[in-house]
Design a protein around this motif. Structure first.
Motif, PDB file in Angstrom:
ATOM      1  N   GLU A   1       2.084   1.641  -3.562  1.00 32.44           N
ATOM      2  CA  GLU A   1       0.979   2.063  -4.428  1.00 32.44           C
ATOM      3  C   GLU A   1       0.633   3.529  -4.212  1.00 32.44           C
ATOM      4  O   GLU A   1       0.434   4.286  -5.173  1.00 32.44           O
ATOM      5  CB  GLU A   1      -0.237   1.185  -4.153  1.00 32.44           C
ATOM      6  CG  GLU A   1      -1.396   1.420  -5.096  1.00 32.44           C
ATOM      7  CD  GLU A   1      -2.517   0.418  -4.901  1.00 32.44           C
ATOM      8  OE1 GLU A   1      -3.419   0.377  -5.761  1.00 32.44           O
ATOM      9  OE2 GLU A   1      -2.499  -0.319  -3.893  1.00 32.44           O
ATOM     10  N   THR A   2       0.584   3.956  -2.962  1.00 31.43           N
ATOM     11  CA  THR A   2       0.231   5.341  -2.656  1.00 31.43           C
ATOM     12  C   THR A   2       1.308   6.307  -3.130  1.00 31.43           C
ATOM     13  O   THR A   2       1.012   7.351  -3.740  1.00 31.43           O
ATOM     14  CB  THR A   2       0.002   5.511  -1.143  1.00 31.43           C
ATOM     15  OG1 THR A   2      -1.025   4.611  -0.719  1.00 31.43           O
ATOM     16  CG2 THR A   2      -0.402   6.933  -0.815  1.00 31.43           C
TER      17      THR A   2
ATOM     18  N   ARG B   1       0.839  -1.209   0.000  1.00 30.72           N
ATOM     19  CA  ARG B   1       0.000   0.000   0.000  1.00 30.72           C
ATOM     20  C   ARG B   1       0.867   1.249   0.000  1.00 30.72           C
ATOM     21  O   ARG B   1       0.522   2.255  -0.662  1.00 30.72           O
ATOM     22  CB  ARG B   1      -0.938   0.010   1.198  1.00 30.72           C
ATOM     23  CG  ARG B   1      -1.856   1.246   1.225  1.00 30.72           C
ATOM     24  CD  ARG B   1      -2.920   1.132   2.296  1.00 30.72           C
ATOM     25  NE  ARG B   1      -2.377   1.221   3.639  1.00 30.72           N
ATOM     26  CZ  ARG B   1      -2.137   2.376   4.270  1.00 30.72           C
ATOM     27  NH1 ARG B   1      -2.347   3.535   3.644  1.00 30.72           N
ATOM     28  NH2 ARG B   1      -1.668   2.383   5.502  1.00 30.72           N
TER      29      ARG B   1
ATOM     30  N   ASP C   1       2.831  -4.515  -9.884  1.00 29.62           N
ATOM     31  CA  ASP C   1       1.445  -4.071  -9.985  1.00 29.62           C
ATOM     32  C   ASP C   1       1.151  -2.908  -9.043  1.00 29.62           C
ATOM     33  O   ASP C   1       0.267  -2.084  -9.311  1.00 29.62           O
ATOM     34  CB  ASP C   1       0.495  -5.235  -9.680  1.00 29.62           C
ATOM     35  CG  ASP C   1       0.543  -6.325 -10.740  1.00 29.62           C
ATOM     36  OD1 ASP C   1       1.082  -6.059 -11.830  1.00 29.62           O
ATOM     37  OD2 ASP C   1       0.046  -7.441 -10.466  1.00 29.62           O
ATOM     38  N   ALA C   2       1.890  -2.834  -7.936  1.00 25.96           N
ATOM     39  CA  ALA C   2       1.702  -1.731  -6.991  1.00 25.96           C
ATOM     40  C   ALA C   2       2.326  -0.425  -7.490  1.00 25.96           C
ATOM     41  O   ALA C   2       2.000   0.648  -6.988  1.00 25.96           O
ATOM     42  CB  ALA C   2       2.293  -2.091  -5.634  1.00 25.96           C
ATOM     43  N   GLY C   3       3.224  -0.526  -8.478  1.00 25.18           N
ATOM     44  CA  GLY C   3       3.830   0.667  -9.049  1.00 25.18           C
ATOM     45  C   GLY C   3       5.331   0.780  -8.937  1.00 25.18           C
ATOM     46  O   GLY C   3       5.913   1.783  -9.349  1.00 25.18           O
TER      47      GLY C   3
END
Length: 208
Positions: free
Chosen positions: A53-54, A50, A81-83
């Motif tokens: 991703e954030t 998270r 996938d989270a970035g």
């Protein structure tokens, strides 16, 4: 630009490892605001995916955002996938081949010459020498002789006062966790983090 290009240009890789997800996010945003352009979020951090991703969404391509301590091959897809734009490992881990095969840049952990050879043979982008403080900057001068073309990044106990020597002895960049971030990823003072960030950015300047 590639990850290696950015490492050569900016020469500082921040490492965020925190027990507080919100504080880890704030740490990343503060580092970026001070001009740190490469950092990783360790998967040992609280709610690491998270956080990645954030931060990826908030900074939107303004930094090279990596995932650290990527050991499990299954985590490669998760962090992508989270970035995350690259992965970092503490050793020649099972995740390395999976990331390379997927076209994801890799900084692979190693310590000995044998491990450096193994990492290079897997096609990694750079080799993270960890823990660097075990042997210190002189070790980089020794490694540079047999590996003149391998990008080497010391990680582990690298203080601002040692950076110039590491770079002079052949390090492409330096990776820094607690000496840079302190307790900020655990909810500590962001003002002190910003002061440290400026000091480390000054230490890696090429025009000093």
């Amino acid at each position: 630009m590639t990850l290696l290009d950015d490492l050569r240009d900016h020469r500082l890789l921040g490492i965020i490892r925190g027990t507080d997800a919100a504080a880890s996010i704030d740490t990343a945003l503060a580092l970026a605001d001070e001009g740190v352009r490469l950092f990783e979020v360790s998967l040992t951090s609280a709610d690491a995916l998270r956080v990645i991703e954030t931060v990826a969404a908030r900074l939107d391509g303004k930094v090279q955002l990596g995932a650290g301590t990527v050991i499990d091959p299954a985590d490669v897809a998760r962090v992508r996938d989270a970035g995350a734009t690259y992965v970092v490992t503490p050793a020649v881990a099972p995740s390395v081949e999976v990331a390379v095969a997927g076209g994801i840049p890799v900084l692979c952990g190693a310590l000995t010459p044998t491990e450096v050879v193994t990492a290079v043979g897997l096609g990694v982008d750079g080799v993270k020498i960890f823990p660097a403080s075990v042997f210190g900057p002189q070790y980089f001068k020794d490694l540079r002789a047999p590996f003149p073309d391998v990008p080497l990044i010391p990680v582990g106990g690298v203080g601002a006062d040692a950076i110039a020597t590491y770079l002079a002895n052949g390090a492409t960049a330096v990776g820094v966790a607690s000496p840079l971030c302190g307790d900020a990823p655990n909810g500590g003072d962001l003002g002190e983090l910003r002061d440290r960030a400026r000091a480390f950015l000054d230490a890696v300047r090429t025009d000093r």
